[in-house]
Write a protein that holds these residues in place. Structure first.
Motif, PDB file in Angstrom:
ATOM      1  N   ASN A  25       1.854  14.034 -13.398  1.00  0.00           N
ATOM      2  CA  ASN A  25       0.718  14.456 -14.228  1.00  0.00           C
ATOM      3  C   ASN A  25       0.433  15.943 -14.044  1.00  0.00           C
ATOM      4  OD1 ASN A  25       0.381  11.922 -15.310  1.00  0.00           O
ATOM      5  ND2 ASN A  25      -1.219  11.315 -13.854  1.00  0.00           N
ATOM      6  N   ASN A  26       0.534  16.379 -12.763  1.00  0.00           N
ATOM      7  CA  ASN A  26       0.307  17.804 -12.509  1.00  0.00           C
ATOM      8  C   ASN A  26       1.356  18.655 -13.209  1.00  0.00           C
ATOM      9  OD1 ASN A  26      -1.937  17.279 -10.924  1.00  0.00           O
ATOM     10  ND2 ASN A  26      -0.752  17.212  -9.010  1.00  0.00           N
ATOM     11  N   ASP A  27       2.620  18.155 -13.152  1.00  0.00           N
ATOM     12  CA  ASP A  27       3.680  18.883 -13.847  1.00  0.00           C
ATOM     13  C   ASP A  27       3.417  18.935 -15.343  1.00  0.00           C
ATOM     14  OD1 ASP A  27       4.919  19.260 -11.434  1.00  0.00           O
ATOM     15  OD2 ASP A  27       6.342  17.596 -11.681  1.00  0.00           O
ATOM     16  N   TYR A  55       0.833  -1.203   0.000  1.00  0.00           N
ATOM     17  CA  TYR A  55       0.000   0.000   0.000  1.00  0.00           C
ATOM     18  C   TYR A  55       0.867   1.253   0.000  1.00  0.00           C
ATOM     19  CZ  TYR A  55      -3.076   3.675   1.786  1.00  0.00           C
ATOM     20  OH  TYR A  55      -3.759   4.839   1.968  1.00  0.00           O
ATOM     21  N   ASN A  56       1.903   1.232   0.843  1.00  0.00           N
ATOM     22  CA  ASN A  56       2.792   2.391   0.895  1.00  0.00           C
ATOM     23  C   ASN A  56       3.488   2.612  -0.450  1.00  0.00           C
ATOM     24  OD1 ASN A  56       2.121   2.740   3.584  1.00  0.00           O
ATOM     25  ND2 ASN A  56       3.888   1.588   4.349  1.00  0.00           N
ATOM     26  N   THR A  57       3.908   1.479  -1.072  1.00  0.00           N
ATOM     27  CA  THR A  57       4.565   1.589  -2.381  1.00  0.00           C
ATOM     28  C   THR A  57       3.620   2.165  -3.421  1.00  0.00           C
ATOM     29  OG1 THR A  57       5.982  -0.313  -1.851  1.00  0.00           O
ATOM     30  CG2 THR A  57       5.761   0.302  -4.174  1.00  0.00           C
ATOM     31  N   LYS A 100       3.531  10.018  -6.848  1.00  0.00           N
ATOM     32  CA  LYS A 100       4.526  10.395  -7.848  1.00  0.00           C
ATOM     33  C   LYS A 100       3.862  10.653  -9.195  1.00  0.00           C
ATOM     34  CE  LYS A 100       8.674   8.624 -10.142  1.00  0.00           C
ATOM     35  NZ  LYS A 100       9.608   7.460 -10.260  1.00  0.00           N
ATOM     36  N   GLN A 101       2.918   9.736  -9.549  1.00  0.00           N
ATOM     37  CA  GLN A 101       2.216   9.896 -10.823  1.00  0.00           C
ATOM     38  C   GLN A 101       1.386  11.176 -10.839  1.00  0.00           C
ATOM     39  OE1 GLN A 101      -0.218   6.572 -11.843  1.00  0.00           O
ATOM     40  NE2 GLN A 101      -1.104   7.543 -13.635  1.00  0.00           N
ATOM     41  N   GLN A 123       4.977   5.945 -20.478  1.00  0.00           N
ATOM     42  CA  GLN A 123       3.830   5.040 -20.355  1.00  0.00           C
ATOM     43  C   GLN A 123       2.794   5.605 -19.383  1.00  0.00           C
ATOM     44  OE1 GLN A 123       2.785   2.360 -21.816  1.00  0.00           O
ATOM     45  NE2 GLN A 123       1.315   1.479 -20.364  1.00  0.00           N
ATOM     46  N   GLU A 124       3.253   6.112 -18.248  1.00  0.00           N
ATOM     47  CA  GLU A 124       2.332   6.677 -17.264  1.00  0.00           C
ATOM     48  C   GLU A 124       1.644   7.931 -17.805  1.00  0.00           C
ATOM     49  OE1 GLU A 124       4.635   7.256 -13.782  1.00  0.00           O
ATOM     50  OE2 GLU A 124       4.854   5.105 -13.333  1.00  0.00           O
TER      51      GLU A 124
END
Length: 304
Positions: free
Chosen positions: A158-160, A144-146, A153-154, A217-218
């Motif tokens: 994505n925001n960036d 879950y933490n990962t 991070k995604q 890919q993300e």
């Protein structure tokens, strides 16, 4: 002659009388002596007997006193014996009661020991289950933490990208988006088969997208719900190549048990083209081989 005989006869009679008298006197003397001796002996013996009687009386009295003392001691001992017998009987009865209680407690102890052993086994099983669940929980927590870190991070990426896109969207033609500084991406608003989708990209001076990294890919995963990418094995079945002719060597993002070429089911046809499926799958498992004749959105890429 007769006188002489008579005198002789009288003399003999006197002599016999004398002899008899002498004998009687002698007997009387002997009797007297005997009597004297007897009396002396009697008096002597009487004195001895009296002394002995006194001694015997003293001994008798002493023995009587000792007998009375012994009788008293005997009575006392008898009484104590009876008391001891009574105490012994009471103790024997209590001993029997204690033995019964001991037997009962022993039986109860055995039952408790059995219950304790059973509970110990159940506790050990529960402890094992608890340890297994704790380990599984820790593993799930780690996963879950990962995933949370990956999601965050995604989101940041994505925001960036969206921020960059917002800053640059007025610079690029309508429908094009930019990722990093090297590529523009076009996401169609209509659906077409794979070959027609590629033809549209070629007309735009681009081609179907080639995925080169996890980050790309993300990024693509966040653009669409499902679209064609530039990967196919239409030339040689099982040999996947990008639209620029390079083989698939970078890390792939196939979904579980994909590609399967339609599961060799003739009804599905040949599945020689790849779609990016974002409806239910994750970025790392989002590729699916599909029939090239199906209609899908598509993504074009132009390297600048």
């Amino acid at each position: 002659m007769r006188s002489v005989k008579t005198e002789t006869h009288l003399s003999d009679g006197r002599l016999r009388l004398y002899r008899m008298a002498a004998v009687c006197l002698g007997v009387l003397c002997v009797l007297q002596v005997t009597l004297n001796i007897s009396l002396r002996l009697a008096f002597y013996n009487r004195g001895n007997v009296t002394a002995e009687n006194d001694q015997l009386q003293t001994s008798y009295n002493t023995l009587t006193e000792e007998r009375d003392q012994l009788q008293t001691s005997y009575n006392t001992l008898t009484e104590k014996r009876d008391q001891l017998q009574t105490s012994y009987n009471i103790l024997t009865k209590k001993g029997d009661q204690l033995q019964t209680s001991y037997n009962t407690l022993t039986k109860e102890r055995g039952q408790l020991q059995t219950s304790y052993n059973t509970l110990t086994k159940e506790r050990d099983k529960l402890q094992t289950s608890y340890n297994a669940l704790t380990k599984a929980r820790d593993q799930l927590q780690t996963s879950y933490n990962t995933l949370t870190k990956e999601r965050d991070k995604q989101k940041r990426e994505n925001n960036d990208l969206m921020a960059k896109f917002s800053n640059l969207k007025q610079t690029y033609p309508e429908g094009w988006q930019i990722k990093l500084e090297s590529s523009w991406y076009f996401l169609s608003t209509v659906k077409k088969p794979w070959r027609e989708s590629r033809q549209d990209c070629l007309q735009r001076g681009a081609d179907l997208v080639i995925v080169n990294s996890d980050k790309e890919q993300e990024f693509l995963f966040g653009l669409t719900k499902g679209a064609w990418i530039g990967l196919t094995d239409s030339v040689t079945e099982g040999t996947w190549k990008w639209v620029d002719g390079t083989p698939l060597t970078t890390p792939s993002y196939w979904y579980t048990q994909q590609p399967d070429n339609g599961g060799d089911n003739p009804a599905n046809g040949e599945e020689d083209c790849v779609e990016l499926n974002t409806e239910t799958w994750r970025p790392a498992k989002a590729w699916n081989d599909q029939s090239c004749l199906h209609n899908r959105y598509w993504i074009c890429e132009k390297v600048v």
